[in-house]
Design a protein around this motif. Structure first.
Motif, short mmCIF file in Angstrom:
data_model
loop_
_atom_site.label_atom_id
_atom_site.label_comp_id
_atom_site.label_asym_id
_atom_site.label_seq_id
_atom_site.Cartn_x
_atom_site.Cartn_y
_atom_site.Cartn_z
N THR A 34 15.79 3.26 -1.09
CA THR A 34 14.78 4.26 -1.45
C THR A 34 13.57 4.25 -0.52
O THR A 34 12.83 5.23 -0.48
CB THR A 34 14.30 4.08 -2.90
N ARG A 35 13.36 3.16 0.20
CA ARG A 35 12.23 3.04 1.12
C ARG A 35 12.71 2.35 2.39
O ARG A 35 13.23 1.23 2.34
CB ARG A 35 11.08 2.23 0.52
N LYS B 146 5.36 5.19 -0.75
CA LYS B 146 6.28 5.80 0.22
C LYS B 146 6.18 5.09 1.57
O LYS B 146 7.17 4.98 2.28
CB LYS B 146 5.97 7.29 0.41
N ARG B 147 5.00 4.65 1.90
CA ARG B 147 4.77 3.93 3.15
C ARG B 147 4.07 2.62 2.83
O ARG B 147 3.32 2.54 1.85
CB ARG B 147 3.92 4.77 4.09
#
Length: 170
Positions: free
Chosen positions: A114-115, A78-79
């Motif tokens: 998505t990111r 996610k990060r």
């Protein structure tokens, strides 16, 4: 097949560059690496290599906006640490700098959204490509949302078109 261009981290969990040297080189920018390594291609690498050959390129350099290996881009972290992303872009630009006016094929597909770090990596890479006098193309029509298509779903009959990456990033 053995690829003579291969850069990864010590555990091979991050791949920066995979390719084959040639006189006329095409740089491909995907989203993230999957399973290809210096000894074997995966479906994506096999397809981009065939497209490159069909269009007069004897060298390819497969790169990605994220260096983290994953068979499913939705499972990317996610990060992402800034140094991981910057290190990836630095690896790509260091190699493309060896080629006058490098040509980059935008091939990341719609999962780029998505990111957030993927779009930031794209902008950072583009700034470096522009500084090197490089240019961008896409293969086939853009998606309905305006993204360049991922090579896993390409038709060899398609052709390259100039890609307005400045417009894309705004």
């Amino acid at each position: 097949m053995k690829y003579d261009l291969y850069k990864c981290n010590a555990k091979d969990s991050h791949r920066y560059i995979l390719g084959k040297s040639g006189q006329r080189t095409l740089f491909i920018v995907g989203l993230n690496p999957s399973t290809a390594n210096q000894f074997k291609a995966d479906t994506t690498v096999a397809k981009v290599q065939q497209v490159a050959l069909n269009n007069g390129y004897d060298g390819i350099v497969m790169t990605n906006l994220s260096p983290v290996r994953s068979t499913d881009p939705k499972k990317l972290p996610k990060r992402m640490m800034a140094q991981t992303m910057t290190g990836n872009i630095d690896q790509i630009l260091a190699y493309s700098n060896l080629h006058p006016n490098p040509l980059f094929w935008a091939a990341w597909g719609s999962d780029i959204t998505t990111r957030g770090y993927l779009l930031r990596a794209c902008a950072q890479l583009h700034a470096g490509v522009r500084d090197q006098g490089g240019s961008w193309v896409h293969f086939g029509a853009l998606t309905k949302a305006g993204h360049p298509r991922h090579p896993s779903r390409l038709a060899y009959a398609w052709s390259f078109s100039a890609f307005d990456i400045d417009g894309y990033l705004t």
